[in-house]
Scaffold this motif. Structure first.
Motif, short mmCIF file in Angstrom:
data_model
loop_
_atom_site.label_atom_id
_atom_site.label_comp_id
_atom_site.label_asym_id
_atom_site.label_seq_id
_atom_site.Cartn_x
_atom_site.Cartn_y
_atom_site.Cartn_z
N THR A 151 0.84 -1.20 0.00
CA THR A 151 0.00 0.00 0.00
C THR A 151 0.87 1.26 0.00
OG1 THR A 151 -0.16 0.07 2.40
CG2 THR A 151 -1.84 -1.22 1.24
N GLU A 152 0.23 2.39 -0.27
CA GLU A 152 0.95 3.66 -0.46
C GLU A 152 1.97 3.99 0.63
OE1 GLU A 152 -2.32 6.04 -2.61
OE2 GLU A 152 -1.01 7.53 -1.69
N PRO A 153 1.59 3.89 1.91
CA PRO A 153 2.57 4.28 2.94
C PRO A 153 3.80 3.36 2.95
CG PRO A 153 0.35 4.05 3.88
CD PRO A 153 0.29 3.54 2.48
N GLN A 154 3.70 2.20 2.28
CA GLN A 154 4.78 1.21 2.32
C GLN A 154 5.62 1.18 1.06
OE1 GLN A 154 1.91 -1.83 2.84
NE2 GLN A 154 2.45 -2.09 4.99
N LEU A 155 5.37 2.15 0.15
CA LEU A 155 6.03 2.10 -1.16
C LEU A 155 7.56 2.08 -1.02
CD1 LEU A 155 5.35 1.98 -4.14
CD2 LEU A 155 5.11 4.45 -4.15
N ALA A 156 8.12 2.96 -0.19
CA ALA A 156 9.58 3.03 -0.07
C ALA A 156 10.13 1.75 0.55
CB ALA A 156 9.97 4.25 0.76
N ALA A 157 9.46 1.22 1.57
CA ALA A 157 9.94 -0.01 2.20
C ALA A 157 9.83 -1.18 1.23
CB ALA A 157 9.12 -0.30 3.46
N MET A 158 8.75 -1.20 0.46
CA MET A 158 8.59 -2.26 -0.54
C MET A 158 9.73 -2.22 -1.54
SD MET A 158 7.42 -2.82 -3.81
CE MET A 158 6.32 -1.54 -4.32
N ASN A 159 10.09 -1.01 -1.99
CA ASN A 159 11.17 -0.86 -2.96
C ASN A 159 12.51 -1.29 -2.34
OD1 ASN A 159 12.13 0.02 -5.54
ND2 ASN A 159 13.03 1.78 -4.49
N GLU A 160 12.72 -0.94 -1.10
CA GLU A 160 13.97 -1.34 -0.42
C GLU A 160 14.09 -2.87 -0.36
OE1 GLU A 160 16.35 0.58 0.57
OE2 GLU A 160 17.55 -0.91 1.65
N SER A 161 12.97 -3.53 -0.16
CA SER A 161 13.01 -4.99 -0.03
C SER A 161 13.24 -5.68 -1.37
CB SER A 161 11.70 -5.51 0.59
OG SER A 161 10.64 -5.46 -0.35
N ALA A 162 13.18 -4.90 -2.48
CA ALA A 162 13.34 -5.50 -3.82
C ALA A 162 14.79 -5.64 -4.22
CB ALA A 162 12.61 -4.66 -4.87
N GLY A 163 15.73 -5.13 -3.42
CA GLY A 163 17.15 -5.26 -3.77
C GLY A 163 17.53 -6.73 -3.93
N GLU A 164 18.44 -6.98 -4.85
CA GLU A 164 18.83 -8.39 -5.12
C GLU A 164 19.80 -8.85 -4.04
OE1 GLU A 164 17.42 -10.09 -7.66
OE2 GLU A 164 16.49 -8.43 -8.73
N TRP A 165 19.34 -8.81 -2.79
CA TRP A 165 20.20 -9.20 -1.67
C TRP A 165 20.40 -10.71 -1.66
CZ3 TRP A 165 21.30 -4.44 -0.40
CH2 TRP A 165 20.29 -3.46 -0.37
N GLY A 166 21.49 -11.15 -1.05
CA GLY A 166 21.73 -12.58 -0.89
C GLY A 166 20.78 -13.17 0.14
N PRO A 167 20.71 -14.52 0.20
CA PRO A 167 19.76 -15.19 1.09
C PRO A 167 19.98 -14.89 2.57
CG PRO A 167 21.23 -16.78 0.02
CD PRO A 167 21.49 -15.46 -0.61
N GLU A 168 21.21 -14.43 2.90
CA GLU A 168 21.51 -14.16 4.32
C GLU A 168 20.89 -12.83 4.78
OE1 GLU A 168 23.51 -13.92 1.79
OE2 GLU A 168 24.41 -11.93 1.90
N VAL A 169 20.45 -12.01 3.82
CA VAL A 169 19.90 -10.69 4.19
C VAL A 169 18.42 -10.81 4.53
CG1 VAL A 169 19.38 -8.37 3.34
CG2 VAL A 169 21.60 -9.42 2.86
N ASP A 170 18.06 -10.29 5.70
CA ASP A 170 16.67 -10.25 6.14
C ASP A 170 16.09 -8.91 5.70
OD1 ASP A 170 14.34 -9.74 7.61
OD2 ASP A 170 15.02 -10.99 9.27
N GLU A 171 15.20 -8.94 4.68
CA GLU A 171 14.67 -7.68 4.14
C GLU A 171 13.75 -6.96 5.12
OE1 GLU A 171 14.64 -10.53 2.33
OE2 GLU A 171 15.81 -10.14 0.50
N PHE A 172 13.22 -7.65 6.12
CA PHE A 172 12.45 -6.95 7.16
C PHE A 172 13.39 -5.98 7.88
CE2 PHE A 172 9.60 -10.54 6.60
CZ PHE A 172 8.35 -9.99 6.82
N ASP A 173 14.60 -6.46 8.20
CA ASP A 173 15.57 -5.60 8.88
C ASP A 173 16.02 -4.48 7.94
OD1 ASP A 173 15.43 -7.11 11.13
OD2 ASP A 173 17.22 -8.30 10.70
#
Ligand SMILES: Cc1cc2nc3c(=O)[nH]c(=O)nc-3n(C[C@H](O)[C@H](O)[C@H](O)COP(=O)(O)O)c2cc1C
Length: 208
Positions: A86-108
């Motif tokens: 949803t709208e208030p979460q747009l920036a956080a959603m985009n941050e979680s889309a980074g191609e991080w490795g499996p060790e990265v917790d996107e919630f953090d």
């Protein structure tokens, strides 16, 4: 302009597909690996499939021939949560889309709290106003495509109190929910006007 798709490159097909099949809702998928690591990422190849049974689909691409973390976790555990972005979460959603490795917790990474789903063993985004808890119904390996289609059966729907229902129904108020949708590249679309149109009444002769 007209294109026969067989003559296009994969990039050109992607550009036409993602700019013409729009706007696409975003399934912000939270999972846990077998080892217990949380994962979160957005997916816009997301669709409604069936109400009864309650089925949704997500198409997940591969990363250099290897399953993305979300798909690997879904294969391992058979469950996942779809957080309606949803709208208030747009920036956080985009941050979680980074191609991080499996060790990265996107919630953090995105500074998000998680909570535990009710009917499955998976985390969801605690602040997300609408969450679908899903069990895998089918995993379809698509012929000739790097994508895998995951069909999930929704076992529980969680809706925050601030999203009212249309009285007498279970229709959630779209203007209160404020879902975001993906267009192409870095572009998103937000809820704008929502005109109501009554469908034409069709007079049919009695059957039989
Ligand atoms: C709005 C948005 C929508 C996306 N939709 C998809 C999609 O439908 N399928 C896909 O494979 N990747 C999609 N991606 C890319 C994934 O989010 C990205 O590859 C992510 O790193 C996958 O994370 P994971 O490895 O933790 O599963 C999308 C990215 C964004 C920002």
């Amino acid at each position: 302009m007209i294109w026969e798709t067989a003559a296009l490159s994969p990039r050109e097909r992607y550009q036409l597909l993602t700019s013409l099949v729009v706007p696409r809702p975003v399934a912000w998928i939270s999972t846990r690996s077998q080892a217990g690591a949380r994962n979160l990422a957005p997916f816009s190849y997301f669709g409604a499939v069936s109400a009864t049974p309650f089925l949704v689909s997500v198409s997940i691409g591969s990363r250099g021939g290897v399953d993305k973390d979300t798909l690997r976790n879904i294969r391992e555990t058979g469950v996942f949560c779809i957080n309606v972005a949803t709208e208030p979460q747009l920036a956080a959603m985009n941050e979680s889309a980074g191609e991080w490795g499996p060790e990265v917790d996107e919630f953090d990474r995105a500074e998000l709290e998680s909570a535990e789903a009710q009917t499955i063993s998976a985390p969801y985004v605690a602040d997300c106003p609408a969450v679908l808890e899903c069990r895998v119904s089918q995993i379809v390996e698509l012929d000739g495509s790097p994508n895998t289609l995951v069909i999930g059966e929704v076992t529980c729907v969680r809706l925050a109190d601030e999203v009212p229902l249309i009285p007498g129904t279970l229709f959630a108020d779209t203007q209160a929910l404020r879902p975001v949708a993906r267009l192409w590249g870095d572009l998103y679309s937000l809820i704008g006007e929502t005109p109501a149109l009554a469908r034409p009444a069709v007079d049919r002769p009695p059957r039989g």
